[in-house]
Motif scaffolding. Structure first.
Motif, mmCIF file in Angstrom:
data_model
loop_
_atom_site.group_PDB
_atom_site.id
_atom_site.type_symbol
_atom_site.label_atom_id
_atom_site.label_comp_id
_atom_site.label_asym_id
_atom_site.label_seq_id
_atom_site.Cartn_x
_atom_site.Cartn_y
_atom_site.Cartn_z
ATOM 1 N N SER A 1 4.472 -1.788 3.777
ATOM 2 C CA SER A 1 5.243 -0.649 4.283
ATOM 3 C C SER A 1 4.908 0.597 3.486
ATOM 4 O O SER A 1 4.948 0.597 2.253
ATOM 5 C CB SER A 1 6.740 -0.938 4.192
ATOM 6 O OG SER A 1 7.485 0.227 4.486
ATOM 7 N N ASN A 2 4.597 1.682 4.225
ATOM 8 C CA ASN A 2 4.400 2.988 3.599
ATOM 9 C C ASN A 2 5.529 3.952 3.939
ATOM 10 O O ASN A 2 5.480 5.127 3.570
ATOM 11 C CB ASN A 2 3.056 3.593 4.038
ATOM 12 C CG ASN A 2 1.941 3.255 3.062
ATOM 13 O OD1 ASN A 2 2.155 3.251 1.858
ATOM 14 N ND2 ASN A 2 0.761 2.963 3.586
ATOM 15 N N GLU A 3 6.514 3.455 4.677
ATOM 16 C CA GLU A 3 7.589 4.329 5.136
ATOM 17 C C GLU A 3 8.845 4.253 4.269
ATOM 18 O O GLU A 3 9.626 5.207 4.216
ATOM 19 C CB GLU A 3 7.980 3.969 6.581
ATOM 20 C CG GLU A 3 6.948 4.338 7.631
ATOM 21 C CD GLU A 3 5.708 3.455 7.575
ATOM 22 O OE1 GLU A 3 5.873 2.229 7.413
ATOM 23 O OE2 GLU A 3 4.591 4.002 7.666
ATOM 24 N N GLU A 4 9.069 3.134 3.610
ATOM 25 C CA GLU A 4 10.336 2.938 2.909
ATOM 26 C C GLU A 4 10.433 3.730 1.611
ATOM 27 O O GLU A 4 11.535 4.029 1.145
ATOM 28 C CB GLU A 4 10.547 1.451 2.616
ATOM 29 C CG GLU A 4 10.730 0.610 3.871
ATOM 30 C CD GLU A 4 10.955 -0.853 3.532
ATOM 31 O OE1 GLU A 4 12.005 -1.176 2.951
ATOM 32 O OE2 GLU A 4 10.082 -1.683 3.846
ATOM 33 N N LEU B 1 -1.244 3.651 -0.835
ATOM 34 C CA LEU B 1 -2.397 3.046 -0.163
ATOM 35 C C LEU B 1 -2.415 3.552 1.279
ATOM 36 O O LEU B 1 -1.470 3.301 2.035
ATOM 37 C CB LEU B 1 -2.303 1.523 -0.178
ATOM 38 C CG LEU B 1 -2.650 0.782 -1.478
ATOM 39 C CD1 LEU B 1 -1.809 1.262 -2.651
ATOM 40 C CD2 LEU B 1 -2.487 -0.717 -1.288
ATOM 41 N N ARG B 2 -3.486 4.236 1.654
ATOM 42 C CA ARG B 2 -3.531 4.830 2.986
ATOM 43 C C ARG B 2 -4.647 4.267 3.858
ATOM 44 O O ARG B 2 -4.548 4.295 5.079
ATOM 45 C CB ARG B 2 -3.721 6.342 2.862
ATOM 46 C CG ARG B 2 -2.556 7.076 2.214
ATOM 47 C CD ARG B 2 -1.311 7.023 3.082
ATOM 48 N NE ARG B 2 -0.242 7.866 2.570
ATOM 49 C CZ ARG B 2 0.985 7.910 3.105
ATOM 50 N NH1 ARG B 2 1.268 7.152 4.154
ATOM 51 N NH2 ARG B 2 1.906 8.698 2.580
ATOM 52 N N ASP C 1 -2.722 3.402 -5.822
ATOM 53 C CA ASP C 1 -4.142 3.178 -6.064
ATOM 54 C C ASP C 1 -4.524 3.722 -7.445
ATOM 55 O O ASP C 1 -3.672 4.182 -8.214
ATOM 56 C CB ASP C 1 -4.988 3.791 -4.946
ATOM 57 C CG ASP C 1 -4.849 5.309 -4.860
ATOM 58 O OD1 ASP C 1 -4.378 5.933 -5.837
ATOM 59 O OD2 ASP C 1 -5.217 5.874 -3.812
ATOM 60 N N ASP C 2 -5.818 3.707 -7.745
ATOM 61 C CA ASP C 2 -6.262 4.105 -9.078
ATOM 62 C C ASP C 2 -6.108 5.603 -9.335
ATOM 63 O O ASP C 2 -6.261 6.073 -10.467
ATOM 64 C CB ASP C 2 -7.709 3.665 -9.324
ATOM 65 C CG ASP C 2 -8.673 4.219 -8.279
ATOM 66 O OD1 ASP C 2 -8.194 4.841 -7.290
ATOM 67 O OD2 ASP C 2 -9.889 4.042 -8.427
ATOM 68 N N LYS C 3 -5.786 6.348 -8.280
ATOM 69 C CA LYS C 3 -5.563 7.782 -8.444
ATOM 70 C C LYS C 3 -4.076 8.131 -8.416
ATOM 71 O O LYS C 3 -3.708 9.302 -8.348
ATOM 72 C CB LYS C 3 -6.310 8.564 -7.348
ATOM 73 C CG LYS C 3 -7.828 8.441 -7.436
ATOM 74 C CD LYS C 3 -8.479 9.278 -6.358
ATOM 75 C CE LYS C 3 -10.009 9.248 -6.475
ATOM 76 N NZ LYS C 3 -10.579 7.893 -6.386
ATOM 77 N N GLY C 4 -3.222 7.104 -8.434
ATOM 78 C CA GLY C 4 -1.791 7.349 -8.471
ATOM 79 C C GLY C 4 -1.196 7.699 -7.121
ATOM 80 O O GLY C 4 -0.129 8.315 -7.059
ATOM 81 N N ARG C 5 -1.870 7.304 -6.018
ATOM 82 C CA ARG C 5 -1.380 7.631 -4.671
ATOM 83 C C ARG C 5 -1.030 6.357 -3.910
ATOM 84 O O ARG C 5 -1.463 5.256 -4.266
ATOM 85 C CB ARG C 5 -2.441 8.416 -3.910
ATOM 86 C CG ARG C 5 -2.823 9.742 -4.575
ATOM 87 C CD ARG C 5 -3.980 10.405 -3.856
ATOM 88 N NE ARG C 5 -5.154 9.524 -3.785
ATOM 89 C CZ ARG C 5 -6.377 9.926 -3.447
ATOM 90 N NH1 ARG C 5 -6.586 11.184 -3.130
ATOM 91 N NH2 ARG C 5 -7.371 9.072 -3.409
#
Length: 906
Positions: free
Chosen positions: A819-822, A880-881, A874-878
């Motif tokens: 989930s990328n929405e929660e 997962l897209r 991810d490794d850049k602190g963002r």
């Protein structure tokens, strides 16, 4: 077709199979082994034709009768061929289940060798020969050699021997001796049948308590559990103790103890239990009565159950089991009660007194004057339970029979009558005996008749180890858990919840939510939403006002939500709290949902509720309650509350550290070094403890750690180490190797390149010294892993799985969701899988191998299943897209979760 085995044919097929011939005794033993093997093969192959239950038992008993008689003849032949001494009075009797011709395919074979006086050479020779031949055949045989006097003396002090005297069956030998034995035994030992029955009832209650005290257990015992075969035996003994010459189950009818219909249902139920028992024996290859999850599936397939709609074969089989076990329990109790009342001479007591609407109380039981009383006014089918409840008495067995026989009077017209709804809500609103009334209504079919939505879950089995009872009984137990809370049973450990339930002004709505929360189970899809639709029609028919209807429906629809969020989500996330507050709508719904969540977990099994779960639920409740007071629809208000909390905690933590001797510069540097979310997730005292560990760390050390054991079997483990990729996976592997389950964790990277990891773990077993050694050994292994002197997978293989852990009844494929929405800042990954040693290490290593970092993890382990949640960047602190990267991660996690070998691939 294979013909039925003949013992004579087997004995005659061996040369010299005469006891007096050279090697004759060995030949007889071999023949007996061959015969018993042929009997079992015949019964296995022909059980469908002869009847896999009672038919097989009776045929098996008959085969053994033939064997014992033939061996008796051979033993006497051997004796007389070598001795001129005269024979003695001797007979062989079948005892116990063998005497009742209930000999399942691997049952014990119990024999009594009854003789007239001293053990003469004749008695010794014959009894020893028969016993040795049977033992040589690897039969499980229980043998006793006694006189009539010895047997009666032993029976006077041993209840097992005494009940055995009620059901001995003559096999061979002196019929005159058996006749004397039967007459003397009945006269000597059963002159006070009321005392005998009372003792049997007490033994039965103790046995039920030992085996779980409910016939609705998910892994029941076919013989000794409530509703098992032993309940029938007690009823049979009660009949025989009061009627010396009663033999055979048909006497339940002839003696007026059961009706035709009841005896037919009783017989069908017993035959079903015997069928299940025989299949259990055949599958296990030995005697046994405990139906484990794995064996249930195999029995269901063996009995020919097939998938039907949404129901698995095992679900159908276990549903039938509970219905039949309930019949055995009910009719056994009915027989026992009537037998006892016929022989028990009570002192003079008050005559029955009328209490309400023609119902009477006599001897602390509620009586219905006659079945016509119910037919005259069908509402009495509900009123009888309300009256019994008001007077805190149970219905007599005869009253229960009348209710069952007239329950068909509850029709559509009955269900829509306001008076019926009023009576039902009166039962729910009572201050006493609510659960007992609901259980009795369920047992007698009234609950399913009045609430048709309920019928679907009656005796519905749940193939999960963390549930102890069937769906209907579990749902009623939710009500009882809240009743216990209301009565103060948990006041010391749950003061806030106790206060909440006592302040609740509408307990019937809460109880309806409990009763109906799982009525969507077994219908496919999301059982919460399906259940909500069924609950709505149910409570609308009860005539509740719109607000109460919506609250019941809300509880059914959302009864899993609070537990899910508390155990699997980050409670410091303002977005989560805001969304949850919007769903519950107001504080009344929140309170009720909190209470039903507590009850649902407590009613699942004794092991389901933990202090850790309680703490998480309380934290979610308090944060949401605070937000609802400020206005749940205002995001800015929510953010402001979170910001205020973070700032106040930061200031309070600084004061804690200052009191502990930390100077202001160190405090400032530590607080500036930590991310903002750190101060929303931890209390000031926790922050102060973390700071002490971080300040102890220096670049010459591998790690700095601290452990604090907490009440309720959990501990806090704090680790500070250099921030390296894959650190979490290494720590998880070491903790798993030491059998320290991770309940939850927070991982923080400081601006100076350190990692602060805070784990909530299960506490090691043992005393103080053992636990100190366990913690020390774990930290030592962790340092070795971090310096690459020790491989995690090797450590896991060396440590092995702890003895005594439950194993999953069957392996379910793992599921992974993303989930990328929660969350506004993290990608949330949920993994549900069968628990095994090394699972968490494998999952976290996969995440590390894919280049992602874990910031928060939570774990909910219930018996055989584990639900792990990871908050990732991810490794850049963002977040997962990339869809392909997410899919690759999911596939790798599923592969890792589905592995069965510990540390494979490590």
């Amino acid at each position: 077709m294979i013909s039925a085995p003949s013992v004579n044919a087997f004995l005659e097929s061996f040369d010299g199979a005469r006891p007096g011939a050279a090697g004759g005794k060995r030949a007889v033993g071999k023949a007996v082994r061959e015969y018993c093997g042929a009997v079992r093969s015949y019964l296995r192959d022909h059980r469908r034709e002869i009847g896999a239950g009672q038919g097989l038992n009776e045929r098996h008993s008959d085969f053994m009768d033939q064997l014992v008689r033939r061996l008796f003849a051979l033993a006497e032949e051997a004796y007389f061929s070598g001795s001129g001494d005269p024979p003695s009075a001797l007979c062989v009797l079948a005892v116990g289940g063998y005497a009742r011709r209930e000999m399942s395919i691997y049952s014990d074979m119990d024999l009594l060798f009854l003789h007239g006086g001293e053990i003469t050479p004749h008695v010794a020779s014959v009894t020893e020969a028969i016993q040795h031949w049977l033992w040589d055949a690897a039969l499980s045989v229980g043998c006793a050699t006694r006189t009539i006097e010895q047997t009666i003396e032993l029976a006077a002090i041993d209840p097992t021997v005494r009940t055995g005297l009620l059901e001995t069956r003559f096999l061979v030998g002196s019929g005159a001796l058996f006749q004397v034995f039967s007459e003397v035994g009945q006269e000597e030992l059963f002159s006070a049948p009321d005392r005998f029955i009372a003792d049997q009832l007490e033994t039965m209650r103790a046995r039920h308590a030992h085996y779980g005290d409910s016939l609705y257990l998910l892994q029941p015992n076919l013989k000794e559990g409530a509703g098992g075969l032993r309940d029938y035996h007690v009823a049979y003994w009660a009949m025989q103790a009061t009627q010396a010459h009663a033999r055979g189950r048909e006497n339940f009818l002839y003696l007026g103890l059961l009706t035709d219909t009841e005896l037919h249902e009783y017989t069908r139920a017993l035959d079903f239990l015997w069928q299940a028992r025989n299949e259990l024996h055949l599958i296990a290859g030995r005697k046994g009565d405990q139906m484990s999850f794995e064996l249930q599936e195999r029995i269901a397939r063996s009995l020919g159950y097939e998938e039907a709609g949404r129901e698995l074969p095992v679900e159908q089989f276990m549903g039938d089991y509970y219905r039949h076990a309930r019949a055995v329990s009910s009719y056994s109790s009915l027989v026992i009660e009537q037998c006892y009342s016929r022989v028990h001479r009570e002192p003079a007591s008050e005559p029955p007194r009328e209490v309400e609407d023609g119902f009477r109380i006599a001897r602390d039981r509620l009586e219905i004057p006659h079945a016509r009383h119910l037919r005259e006014d069908p509402l009495r089918l509900l009123r009888v339970f309300a009256v019994a409840q008001d007077n805190e008495v149970a219905l007599t067995r005869k009253a229960g029979r009348m209710v069952r026989e007239t329950v068909s009077l509850i029709d559509d017209d009955f269900r829509t009558r306001p008076e019926a709804a009023e009576l039902f809500l009166r039962i729910l609103s009572s201050e006493r005996w609510v659960m007992r009334s609901l259980m009795a209504m369920n047992e007698m079919g009234v609950l399913a008749a009045f609430l048709p939505e309920w019928e679907h879950i009656v005796c519905r089995w749940q193939h999960v180890m963390y549930h102890t009872y069937t769906v209907d009984v579990h749902s009623i137990f939710l009500v009882e858990e809240l009743r216990r809370l209301w009565r103060g049973k948990y006041e010391e450990e749950q003061p806030e919840l106790t206060e909440l339930v006592r302040e609740n002004e509408d307990l019937p709505v809460l109880y309806l939510g409990c009763l109906l929360h799982d009525i969507g189970k077994g219908l496919g899809g999301d059982h919460s939403n399906r259940g909500a639709d069924r609950a709505r029609s149910c409570v609308e028919r009860l005539g509740l006002d719109p607000d109460r209807i919506e609250r019941v429906v809300f509880l059914v629809r959302q009864h899993l939500l609070m537990s899910h969020l508390a155990q699997r989500r980050d409670l410091s996330d303002p977005k989560l709290i805001l969304e949850f507050a919007r769903i519950v709508g107001d504080r009344e719904n929140l309170r009720k949902l909190y209470l039903i969540t507590f009850a649902d977990i407590r009613a699942s099994s004794a092991a389901a509720w933990t202090d850790w779960k309680g703490r998480l639920l309380r934290e979610l409740f308090e944060r949401t309650s605070e937000l609802l007071e400020a206005g749940a629809d205002d995001p800015s208000a929510a953010i402001e509350i979170i910001e205020r909390r973070a700032e106040s905690r930061r200031e309070a933590a600084g004061a804690e550290m200052r009191d502990g001797g930390v100077d202001d510069e160190q405090i400032q540097n530590y607080c500036d070094d930590m991310p903002r979310r750190y101060f929303t997730a931890h209390s000031p005292r926790e922050i102060s403890r973390h700071a002490r560990v971080v300040l102890e760390f220096n670049r010459d050390r591998i790690s700095a750690t601290a452990v604090r054991e907490l009440p309720g079997g959990s501990s806090e483990f704090i680790l500070c180490a250099r921030d390296i990729h894959g650190l979490y996976s290494k720590v998880a592997g070491v903790l798993t190797a030491y059998n320290l389950n991770i309940l939850g964790s927070h991982v923080y990277s400081t601006r100076t390149g350190l990692a602060l990891e805070i784990y909530r773990l299960t506490t090691p077993r043992g005393g103080d010294a053992e636990r100190r050694l366990a913690w020390s050994a774990m930290v030592d292994s962790l340092d070795q892993v971090l310096t690459e002197r020790l491989d995690v997978a090797a450590l896991l293989r060396r440590r092995g799985r702890p003895v005594g852990l439950d194993v999953a009844p069957r392996r379910q494929p793992a599921s992974v969701s993303v989930s990328n929405e929660e969350s506004d800042f993290y990608t949330i990954v949920d993994v549900t899988a069968n628990d095994r040693l090394g699972l968490l290490h494998d999952l976290t290593r996969v995440i590390a191998d894919h280049g992602f970092e874990i910031y928060i993890s939570k774990a909910a382990t219930i018996m055989d299943q584990v639900a792990d949640t990871f908050y990732l960047k991810d490794d850049k602190g963002r977040k997962l897209r990339e869809p392909d990267a997410i899919e690759r991660l999911c596939a790798s996690l599923r592969d890792a979760a589905n592995r069965e070998e510990v540390g494979r691939g490590g």
